[in-house]
Structures are given as C-alpha cells and as structure tokens.
Design an enzyme around this catalytic site. Sequence first.
Site, PDB file in Angstrom:
ATOM      1  N   ASN A 121      -1.019  47.293  24.269  1.00 30.55           N
ATOM      2  CA  ASN A 121      -2.032  47.914  23.404  1.00 30.55           C
ATOM      3  C   ASN A 121      -2.975  46.929  22.739  1.00 30.55           C
ATOM      4  O   ASN A 121      -4.171  47.187  22.601  1.00 30.55           O
ATOM      5  CB  ASN A 121      -1.345  48.802  22.364  1.00 30.55           C
ATOM      6  CG  ASN A 121      -0.445  47.992  21.439  1.00 30.55           C
ATOM      7  OD1 ASN A 121       0.244  47.074  21.854  1.00 30.55           O
ATOM      8  ND2 ASN A 121      -0.492  48.327  20.155  1.00 30.55           N
ATOM      9  N   GLU A 179      10.141  44.382  17.774  1.00 30.14           N
ATOM     10  CA  GLU A 179       9.082  45.105  17.057  1.00 30.14           C
ATOM     11  C   GLU A 179       8.778  46.349  17.874  1.00 30.14           C
ATOM     12  O   GLU A 179       8.223  46.253  18.972  1.00 30.14           O
ATOM     13  CB  GLU A 179       7.847  44.220  16.936  1.00 30.14           C
ATOM     14  CG  GLU A 179       8.040  42.991  16.070  1.00 30.14           C
ATOM     15  CD  GLU A 179       8.092  43.350  14.589  1.00 30.14           C
ATOM     16  OE1 GLU A 179       8.499  42.496  13.797  1.00 30.14           O
ATOM     17  OE2 GLU A 179       7.739  44.485  14.240  1.00 30.14           O
ATOM     18  N   CYS A 189       0.787  50.621  17.034  1.00 32.14           N
ATOM     19  CA  CYS A 189       2.100  51.032  16.517  1.00 32.14           C
ATOM     20  C   CYS A 189       2.010  51.479  15.058  1.00 32.14           C
ATOM     21  O   CYS A 189       2.892  52.158  14.565  1.00 32.14           O
ATOM     22  CB  CYS A 189       3.082  49.892  16.630  1.00 32.14           C
ATOM     23  SG  CYS A 189       2.584  48.460  15.677  1.00 32.14           S
ATOM     24  N   GLU A 232       8.136  39.597  11.507  1.00 33.38           N
ATOM     25  CA  GLU A 232       7.262  38.494  11.946  1.00 33.38           C
ATOM     26  C   GLU A 232       6.319  38.167  10.793  1.00 33.38           C
ATOM     27  O   GLU A 232       5.948  39.060  10.021  1.00 33.38           O
ATOM     28  CB  GLU A 232       6.475  38.902  13.193  1.00 33.38           C
ATOM     29  CG  GLU A 232       7.370  39.134  14.419  1.00 33.38           C
ATOM     30  CD  GLU A 232       6.608  39.606  15.647  1.00 33.38           C
ATOM     31  OE1 GLU A 232       5.831  40.576  15.543  1.00 33.38           O
ATOM     32  OE2 GLU A 232       6.783  38.992  16.714  1.00 33.38           O
TER      33      GLU A 232
HETATM   34  N1  LIG Z   1       6.028  47.170  16.223  1.00 37.17           N
HETATM   35  C1  LIG Z   1       4.994  46.600  16.799  1.00 37.17           C
HETATM   36  O1  LIG Z   1       4.459  45.577  16.325  1.00 37.17           O
HETATM   37  C2  LIG Z   1       4.446  47.186  18.071  1.00 37.17           C
HETATM   38  C3  LIG Z   1       3.216  46.720  18.509  1.00 37.17           C
HETATM   39  C4  LIG Z   1       2.687  47.260  19.699  1.00 37.17           C
HETATM   40  C5  LIG Z   1       3.380  48.217  20.432  1.00 37.17           C
HETATM   41  N2  LIG Z   1       4.576  48.650  19.966  1.00 37.17           N
HETATM   42  C6  LIG Z   1       5.300  49.671  20.701  1.00 37.17           C
HETATM   43  O2  LIG Z   1       5.263  49.399  22.109  1.00 37.17           O
HETATM   44  C7  LIG Z   1       5.218  50.633  22.828  1.00 37.17           C
HETATM   45  C8  LIG Z   1       4.048  50.634  23.780  1.00 37.17           C
HETATM   46  O3  LIG Z   1       4.017  49.428  24.500  1.00 37.17           O
HETATM   47  P1  LIG Z   1       4.570  49.397  26.008  1.00 37.17           P
HETATM   48  O4  LIG Z   1       4.373  50.714  26.692  1.00 37.17           O
HETATM   49  O5  LIG Z   1       4.019  48.158  26.647  1.00 37.17           O
HETATM   50  O6  LIG Z   1       6.117  49.193  25.789  1.00 37.17           O
HETATM   51  P2  LIG Z   1       7.162  48.859  26.932  1.00 37.17           P
HETATM   52  O7  LIG Z   1       8.450  48.763  26.262  1.00 37.17           O
HETATM   53  O8  LIG Z   1       7.018  49.764  28.086  1.00 37.17           O
HETATM   54  O9  LIG Z   1       6.708  47.396  27.464  1.00 37.17           O
HETATM   55  C9  LIG Z   1       6.581  46.329  26.580  1.00 37.17           C
HETATM   56  C10 LIG Z   1       6.787  45.047  27.365  1.00 37.17           C
HETATM   57  O10 LIG Z   1       8.128  45.046  27.816  1.00 37.17           O
HETATM   58  C11 LIG Z   1       8.164  44.835  29.211  1.00 37.17           C
HETATM   59  N3  LIG Z   1       9.346  45.510  29.727  1.00 37.17           N
HETATM   60  C12 LIG Z   1       9.464  46.799  30.121  1.00 37.17           C
HETATM   61  N4  LIG Z   1      10.711  47.060  30.551  1.00 37.17           N
HETATM   62  C13 LIG Z   1      11.404  45.892  30.428  1.00 37.17           C
HETATM   63  C14 LIG Z   1      12.747  45.485  30.710  1.00 37.17           C
HETATM   64  N5  LIG Z   1      13.634  46.339  31.215  1.00 37.17           N
HETATM   65  N6  LIG Z   1      13.117  44.188  30.450  1.00 37.17           N
HETATM   66  C15 LIG Z   1      12.211  43.310  29.939  1.00 37.17           C
HETATM   67  N7  LIG Z   1      10.928  43.627  29.668  1.00 37.17           N
HETATM   68  C16 LIG Z   1      10.536  44.907  29.895  1.00 37.17           C
HETATM   69  C17 LIG Z   1       6.860  45.392  29.724  1.00 37.17           C
HETATM   70  O11 LIG Z   1       6.538  44.862  30.980  1.00 37.17           O
HETATM   71  C18 LIG Z   1       5.922  44.942  28.615  1.00 37.17           C
HETATM   72  O12 LIG Z   1       5.548  43.599  28.817  1.00 37.17           O
HETATM   73  C19 LIG Z   1       5.095  51.716  21.798  1.00 37.17           C
HETATM   74  O13 LIG Z   1       6.352  52.255  21.502  1.00 37.17           O
HETATM   75  C20 LIG Z   1       4.576  50.981  20.568  1.00 37.17           C
HETATM   76  O14 LIG Z   1       4.900  51.621  19.367  1.00 37.17           O
HETATM   77  C21 LIG Z   1       5.126  48.166  18.794  1.00 37.17           C
HETATM   78  N1  LIG Z   2       2.389  42.575  14.848  1.00 35.85           N
HETATM   79  C1  LIG Z   2       1.284  43.279  14.524  1.00 35.85           C
HETATM   80  C2  LIG Z   2       1.091  44.501  15.135  1.00 35.85           C
HETATM   81  C3  LIG Z   2      -0.011  45.366  14.926  1.00 35.85           C
HETATM   82  C4  LIG Z   2      -0.221  46.513  15.629  1.00 35.85           C
HETATM   83  C5  LIG Z   2       0.600  46.930  16.738  1.00 35.85           C
HETATM   84  O1  LIG Z   2       0.357  47.844  17.508  1.00 35.85           O
HETATM   85  C6  LIG Z   2       0.358  42.619  13.538  1.00 35.85           C
HETATM   86  O2  LIG Z   2      -0.648  43.199  13.088  1.00 35.85           O
HETATM   87  O3  LIG Z   2       0.665  41.451  13.191  1.00 35.85           O
END
Ligand SMILES: NC(=O)c1ccc[n+]([C@@H]2O[C@H](COP(=O)([O-])OP(=O)(O)OC[C@H]3O[C@@H](n4cnc5c(N)ncnc54)[C@H](O)[C@@H]3O)[C@@H](O)[C@H]2O)c1
Ligand SMILES: N/C(=C/C=C\C=O)C(=O)O
Length: 487
Positions: free
Chosen positions: A155, A253, A287, A468
Amino acid sequence: MAATKALLMLENFIDGKFLPCNSYIDSYDPSTGEVYCRVPDSGKEEIEAAVEAARRAFPGWSSWSPQERAQVLNKLADLLEQSLEELAQAESKDQGKTLALARTMDIPRSVQNFRFFASSILHHTSECTQMDHLGCMHYTVRTPVGIAGLISPWNLPLYLLTWKIAPAMAAGNTVIAKPSELTSVTAWMLCKLLDKAGVPPGVVNIVFGTGPRVGEALVSHPEVPLISFTGSQPTAERITQLSAPHCKKLSLELGGKNPAIIFEDANLDECIPATVRSSFANQGEICLCTSRIFVQKSIYSEFLKRFVEATRKWKVGVPSDPSASMGALISKAHLEKVRSYVKKALSEGARIQCGEGVDKLHLPARNQAGYFMLPTVITDIKDESCCMKEEIFGPVTCVTPFDSEEEVIQRANNVKYGLAATVWSRDVGRVHRVAKKLQSGLVWTNCWLIRELNLPFGGMKSSGIGREGVKDSYDFFTEVKTITVKH
Ligand SMILES: NC(=O)c1ccc[n+]([C@@H]2O[C@H](COP(=O)([O-])OP(=O)(O)OC[C@H]3O[C@@H](n4cnc5c(N)ncnc54)[C@H](O)[C@@H]3O)[C@@H](O)[C@H]2O)c1
Ligand SMILES: N/C(=C/C=C\C=O)C(=O)O
C-alpha cells in the site's frame, strides 16, 4: 501490427549486483489493468545467495561508527530526494495511487525515514547503575543483531520499506528485504542508488517474489535472526509459525478497523474533510484509515448529509490527473474483495448512501479495465456485520449513531483490532479521557495522520506485536547486554 510495449524487467539486487532470475511474475498497472512489468519470482536459491552476501558484509558494516553509517543514510536520502519525481511517477504507476499523493507523501516520507534514523542513531544512550556496597557497577551495551529480514506490503511501498531498512542499517545490521510482489518497482529503483550512496556490497539485498516462495524462504532461514513484517494478520500467523523453531525476534505491524468518534461538540467544518480523507486517502488502502464512524445522535443527520456531500467530491480519477483525490485499487482481486463487502452490507439491509452501485464512475476509455471504485458510505449497518468487524482495506466506510460516551467506547473497542482511532470533540477533558480508554496503539484527536516518528507506532490486539519508531526500532534491531564490573 500494434507495437508491443517493452515490459519493465526487474532484477534481484544481491551483493551489490543486479542478478536475473529464472522465472518472473507479471505486474500490473492498476489504472489500466495492463501488464507493464515483470518481477523476479525468487526462491530459496536467491535467499541463500543473499544470506551469504549479508553474512560477508556484516563484520565490516557493523564495525562502522554510527557517524559513518549516518553519513551513508543521509547520502541515500539526498539521492532519493533528487529522484523524487521519477520515484513518485513509478510509485503511482505501480500502486495505482495518485501522482499527487506519491509526490507529497510516499516519497518525501521515504527520504525522511533515512534522515530521521541517520540522526537518531547518533543520540542513543545506554544505562548504568552502581552497587557501591558490593564494589560493582552495571551497564548496558547494544549491538546489531545481524542479518535483518524485512517484509513489506503494497500500500505504501517505498515509505514502509524504508521505514524498516533505515533503522536496520543505522543500527549496523545487514539487510535482506522482500517488498510486495504487487509493488516492487521503487524498491528496485532504490537499489540503483545504493552504490552511489556508499552502501557497501551485501549490506542491502533486495530479493523479489511471492510471499509463500521467497518470503517463506527468508522467514525460515536459520541465519536470519529477526523478521520485521508489515502486512495482514493471516500472513503474520504463518510467519510466526515458520520462525518459531528458530526463536526469531518478530515485529508485526498488521491491520486495523479504525473508528472515528465524533461528539456533538465537534468542529464539523474541520472534522468532515479530515474524516473523508482518513476514510479514502490512498483508496482507503492505509492501515490507519477510518472504516467505522460513530456520530453522536444529536448531530447524526447533519453530519451524514455533509459527509456524503463531501465524499461525492472526493474525485476518483486517473492517477496522473491533478484533480483526482483517489486512484485505482491495487488489483482486480482486491477490487472484487472490497466490492463484495458492499454487496454483503446490502444483503444485510444496510443502506449505501453514495458510491458503489449508487453513483456513476467516469473514466477515460483506456482506463475502463482499471481497478477503480467510488468512495462508498454505508449506513444502517449492525455492529455485528462483517463490514463493521473486518478490515476491508478499501474506499468503504460505515457511519452509525451513538448516544453516550460509555456506549461508544465499548462499541469502538468491540473488534479484534486495536491500531488507530480518531476522536473529535472541543472538550479537552473528554478527548484525553476517551483516548485513554480506547484499545488503540494510536489515537489522533481533532486531526488524523500527523506522524511523530519519535514516539511508538503500532497496534495492540490483532493489529500487531511490537512498535516502530526511534527507540522501538533501535531496540528491535539491536541486542542488549548487561555487563557487571566488580572494581
Ligand atoms: N500496521 C501497519 O503499519 C500496516 C501498514 C500497511 C499495511 N498493513 C496491513 O497489510 C495488509 C495489506 O498488505 P498486503 O496485502 O501486502 O499484506 P500481505 O500479508 O498479503 O503481504 C505483505 C507482505 O508479506 C508477504 N507475504 C505474503 N505471504 C507471506 C508468507 N507466507 N511468508 C512471508 N511473506 C509473505 C507479501 O509478499 C508482502 O510482501 C492489510 O491488512 C493492512 O492493514 C499494516
Ligand atoms: N508504519 C507506518 C504506517 C502507516 C500507514 C500504513 O498503512 C508509519 O506511518 O510510520
């Protein structure tokens, strides 16, 4: 015969060299639905090569002073800043977000990440105590962990990748990073700047591919003692399983189901535009985005009318359109997943106030196959609905009334996530009181997404483990040792 456009071919970056892979994955331009790039479909072999390079580079890099490492990180920040426009164009094309957002948020924050940790690494202190009666003193030292495994989502691709790479490097670790296979281009562009910034070969290795193949090879490698992961909860569960036998350090995260709580004394002139933005920025693919809006009953009708009007002005357009507020969702599959939540809400008797299925989307012919969706507002939805419980991660938000402060806190907390929240009220005592009672790692009051990098970032409950930020990332990317000296 129509000329076929040359595809952008990415390569892994290992030991300071770009290396081809024997298989590739198609990568799409979300605004057209066309394949425009091919990403290495790496596996164990590539991880093994990256581990060997990172292992070889570690003794040197970890022996550099914080000042010397900071100099490299600052040079990298300068080079990223000089390439801002090129990087923003690439990020927008790869992720579907507007060019304006990439220019003003994604790439500037990537620059800031390197500058921020280049500075903070110079100012950490350790601890010391004395036991004079025993003739002893005790002090702590922190040392880099070794090879840091970093896995980032699609994202905010460069923003979140650099949020991990920068502190890991600053602390003296070497790095193997795996960006999302859906958005790998800016990570590849970053690799092209490393040598010029003075990063020694093997310090930063970026290996591209899918989670189950190369991601799991990285997570389960015995010589990678820690994994910093940002992504979904299901993936986090898998990573936890795979890393458990090696007792790896994990930073997770994850997702959120973030509430906005709007009291009757809120300044609606400020609250409404901010809550439209917090609901739909980056196509709702942040997120921290708001996906549940609780509005005190006495102002519910006024708020809803004005919020829907403002949402209809949140323009969906071609990412390069300077007037567009929102671009395309990341993939066809994700678009269908987000749309399915709107259908589900309808089937439960909810009302769609605007957006999907109500208003018409206007796009140029070449973008008709793009993954676009209108910002959508759902009302008359039950708290038990999946739209109020599950992370949708798209341009969909639910609005519901509440009566009392106690009621709304209980309802806002009644989900498995605990990442972020916003509270809108002019009553300063109330905002402090409510913020403390919310089960969220982050609470913004009368604002959204003002980021203080010095303080902990992250969520509780199913939104993750760990935090973080300046101290939290330093603690994560180092091992601490307590030394006792009897004099
Ligand atoms: N808390 C935060 O800071 C934050 C920030 C951005 C996104 N997110 C969350 O991420 C999700 C969306 O992102 P997404 O669709 O890329 O998530 P995802 O879990 O599908 O993928 C995230 C990363 O993990 C890798 N991955 C997938 N399966 C894996 C496995 N079995 N082993 C190791 N790596 C693996 C993917 O290739 C990608 O690089 C949403 O739930 C969003 O809320 C959280
Ligand atoms: N880690 C962070 C995430 C922000 C948005 C994620 O979707 C940051 O702002 O440091």
